[in-house]
Enzyme design. Sequence first.
Site, PDB file in Angstrom:
ATOM      1  N   LYS A 116      15.160  24.299  26.794  1.00 24.96           N
ATOM      2  CA  LYS A 116      14.803  24.167  25.158  1.00 24.96           C
ATOM      3  C   LYS A 116      14.223  25.437  24.761  1.00 24.96           C
ATOM      4  O   LYS A 116      14.284  25.692  23.795  1.00 24.96           O
ATOM      5  CB  LYS A 116      13.501  22.917  25.190  1.00 24.96           C
ATOM      6  CG  LYS A 116      14.102  21.950  25.663  1.00 24.96           C
ATOM      7  CD  LYS A 116      15.198  21.320  24.911  1.00 24.96           C
ATOM      8  CE  LYS A 116      15.948  20.085  25.579  1.00 24.96           C
ATOM      9  NZ  LYS A 116      17.230  19.739  25.091  1.00 24.96           N
ATOM     10  N   GLU A 200       4.558  25.002  20.498  1.00 25.13           N
ATOM     11  CA  GLU A 200       5.018  25.108  19.166  1.00 25.13           C
ATOM     12  C   GLU A 200       3.785  24.750  18.227  1.00 25.13           C
ATOM     13  O   GLU A 200       3.040  23.902  18.475  1.00 25.13           O
ATOM     14  CB  GLU A 200       6.029  24.065  18.788  1.00 25.13           C
ATOM     15  CG  GLU A 200       7.503  24.379  19.602  1.00 25.13           C
ATOM     16  CD  GLU A 200       8.632  23.552  19.420  1.00 25.13           C
ATOM     17  OE1 GLU A 200       9.640  23.697  19.612  1.00 25.13           O
ATOM     18  OE2 GLU A 200       8.218  22.540  18.466  1.00 25.13           O
ATOM     19  N   HIS A 235      10.250   7.602  21.548  1.00 25.19           N
ATOM     20  CA  HIS A 235      11.464   8.626  21.478  1.00 25.19           C
ATOM     21  C   HIS A 235      12.820   8.044  22.010  1.00 25.19           C
ATOM     22  O   HIS A 235      13.742   8.758  21.893  1.00 25.19           O
ATOM     23  CB  HIS A 235      11.239   9.842  22.744  1.00 25.19           C
ATOM     24  CG  HIS A 235       9.922  10.432  22.670  1.00 25.19           C
ATOM     25  ND1 HIS A 235       9.805  11.223  21.495  1.00 25.19           N
ATOM     26  CD2 HIS A 235       8.911  10.268  23.215  1.00 25.19           C
ATOM     27  CE1 HIS A 235       8.428  11.516  21.393  1.00 25.19           C
ATOM     28  NE2 HIS A 235       7.954  11.086  22.448  1.00 25.19           N
ATOM     29  N   ARG A 291      26.441  16.068  23.535  1.00 29.88           N
ATOM     30  CA  ARG A 291      26.946  14.867  23.993  1.00 29.88           C
ATOM     31  C   ARG A 291      27.330  14.411  22.665  1.00 29.88           C
ATOM     32  O   ARG A 291      26.864  14.460  21.531  1.00 29.88           O
ATOM     33  CB  ARG A 291      26.070  14.122  24.806  1.00 29.88           C
ATOM     34  CG  ARG A 291      24.975  13.490  23.969  1.00 29.88           C
ATOM     35  CD  ARG A 291      23.744  12.568  24.652  1.00 29.88           C
ATOM     36  NE  ARG A 291      22.742  12.157  23.964  1.00 29.88           N
ATOM     37  CZ  ARG A 291      21.711  12.801  23.642  1.00 29.88           C
ATOM     38  NH1 ARG A 291      21.434  13.904  24.194  1.00 29.88           N
ATOM     39  NH2 ARG A 291      20.712  12.245  22.865  1.00 29.88           N
TER      40      ARG A 291
HETATM   41  C1  MV4 Z   1       7.780  18.158  17.554  1.00 27.02           C
HETATM   42  C2  MV4 Z   1       7.119  17.181  16.903  1.00 27.02           C
HETATM   43  C3  MV4 Z   1       6.398  17.635  15.839  1.00 27.02           C
HETATM   44  N1  MV4 Z   1       5.988  18.932  15.800  1.00 27.02           N
HETATM   45  N2  MV4 Z   1       7.786  19.256  17.559  1.00 27.02           N
HETATM   46  C4  MV4 Z   1      10.038  14.082  20.127  1.00 27.02           C
HETATM   47  C5  MV4 Z   1      10.929  14.444  21.426  1.00 27.02           C
HETATM   48  C6  MV4 Z   1      11.481  15.761  21.122  1.00 27.02           C
HETATM   49  N3  MV4 Z   1      13.075  15.204  20.690  1.00 27.02           N
HETATM   50  C7  MV4 Z   1      10.825  16.477  20.097  1.00 27.02           C
HETATM   51  N4  MV4 Z   1       9.867  15.630  19.439  1.00 27.02           N
HETATM   52  C8  MV4 Z   1       9.086  15.988  18.605  1.00 27.02           C
HETATM   53  N5  MV4 Z   1       8.827  17.588  18.394  1.00 27.02           N
HETATM   54  C9  MV4 Z   1       6.772  19.742  16.597  1.00 27.02           C
HETATM   55  N6  MV4 Z   1       6.548  21.102  16.600  1.00 27.02           N
HETATM   56  C10 MV4 Z   1       7.398  15.678  16.820  1.00 27.02           C
HETATM   57  C11 MV4 Z   1       8.147  15.095  17.933  1.00 27.02           C
HETATM   58  C12 MV4 Z   1       8.314  13.790  17.628  1.00 27.02           C
HETATM   59  C13 MV4 Z   1       9.421  13.237  17.284  1.00 27.02           C
HETATM   60  C14 MV4 Z   1      10.678  13.909  16.923  1.00 27.02           C
HETATM   61  C15 MV4 Z   1      11.699  13.145  16.126  1.00 27.02           C
HETATM   62  C16 MV4 Z   1      11.799  11.847  16.257  1.00 27.02           C
HETATM   63  C17 MV4 Z   1      10.894  11.014  16.809  1.00 27.02           C
HETATM   64  C18 MV4 Z   1       9.607  12.035  17.450  1.00 27.02           C
HETATM   65  C19 MV4 Z   1       8.665  11.025  17.793  1.00 27.02           C
HETATM   66  C20 MV4 Z   1       7.493  11.745  18.410  1.00 27.02           C
HETATM   67  C21 MV4 Z   1       7.208  13.089  18.377  1.00 27.02           C
END
Ligand code: MV4
Length: 500
Positions: A116, A200, A235, A291
């Site tokens: 990542k 982040e 998630h 994917r």
């Molecule tokens: C984040 C975020 C808020 N701020 N990054 C969730 C797993 C991975 N795909 C990254 N994720 C997130 N990253 C920052 N800087 C919130 C999430 C997140 C989230 C992102 C998309 C869809 C659902 C989510 C559920 C919880 C947290």
Amino acid sequence: MIESLLIANRGEIAVRVVRAARELGVRTVAVYSEPDRLAPHVLAADEAYPIGPAPSTESYLRVDRILEAARLSGARAIHPGYGFLAERAAFARAVQEAGLVFVGPPADTIAAMGDKTEARRRMRDAGVPIVPGLVAPVGDVGAATEAARDIGYPILLKAAAGGGGKGMRAVAEERDLPRAFEAARREAMAAFGDGAIYLERFLERPRHVEIQVLGDGHGNVVHLGERECSIQRRHQKLVEEAPSPVLKPVERAAMGESAVKAAKAVGYVGAGTVEFLFQDGEFFFLEMNTRLQVEHPVTELVTGIDIVAWQLRVASGESLDFAQEEVRLVGHAIECRLTSEDPFRGFLPSTGTITELQVPTGPGVRWDGGIHAGFQVGLHYDPLLAKLIVHAPTRGAAIARMARALDELVIAGVDTSTPFHRRLMEEPDFADGVLSIRYLEEHPELLEDRVMDGGLEAMAVAAALLEEEDRMRHRATRVGDRGGALPSPWRRGLPPWRSG
Ligand code: MV4
């Protein structure tokens, strides 16, 4: 065109890939674990090979057994589907070393996007907006503390070795950082065998909007618009739609342009998805998925482009035969993921035999399923049973169509997420497109088990309905010679107390 294709997967996505392959005249080879020997994907393929007992580690994750099936069947290419080995660079390499075509991006691209921080670094260098933060892991709490001061709280600790939320910890202030850092490192090590952590800025209420990209390996990369995937639980996406109800055309164009830039920056070939967080009119690169995604059908329905067919055509060396300007989004599509889980008991997994399956059809209704009546639902695999997807001219019409289709759907024998989806279609914020990744936590009423408060009334209703059912069945028996239908709540997959 590749002459024969082994699908190294199961369930609905294996059926989906078999369908695209057959339409292109490609011979299809399925692989199956012992409990899947009569599964729909096995029956759909031209040939099928056993690869082991139920546990994924002994079957769908066994690279040696999958390659052996390819050797025995003479398959010239392998499609990994999603999950299992789909994003394992080592598998893509093993397929290529066996002289076969891997239907997906180059192994090096899979590896790079799996790291990542590497992905973020490449995106930053390509001019793709990333969430403010680091592009390399921090070595210890001290370095993390320094970095957090630069970034500014709240921050989010993330695992460099993988996404999906594992190893993620939000930290509101400095004094909480040491404990959170150690917890994140432990969880990342347990989940990925690599405890590397980076930081982040934490976005408090973003939406998850992702862009489908398609590259042909001959310099052409296009995007196929966006998908809104904000309704998630732990998630796991539950519902996806295209286009997003909030993106303005200028935002769509900018996000699409960034996604194409991202794909070109990593030499992307095939179908891929660039995930963004969208907040206050700004978007930031989150991750790139190398994917085919579960939710690809909503993009197919609004663009009219068969993404899986193009995966096979690109893997066969073809160039895209359309330009970006020709990609048009028409109407609105919504997908509900139907899982064998009880939404009113914390999505508790449900097992059992599917005793009845009635699939909705009609204008603009698509069913991507991996089950049939008699199918045994167990605990070995992902609980996704099928996807119900609808397409209509407007979002409002798509919601109404999904509600109608869900009312027609019958999956009896296991608990499913169907009643959650049916409630969602009535929820005002959903109808207004007021979404964020916090949607579910802000709408707990969608997951409450209402039966308990109307228990007695429900019992009385159920008794009356069962009596009606018997009477109708008796009448149908008399009428039966002429095949009379039984108009009953059960027919629509509704529990008896939900006769409305
Ligand atoms: C984040 C975020 C808020 N701020 N990054 C969730 C797993 C991975 N795909 C990254 N994720 C997130 N990253 C920052 N800087 C919130 C999430 C997140 C989230 C992102 C998309 C869809 C659902 C989510 C559920 C919880 C947290």
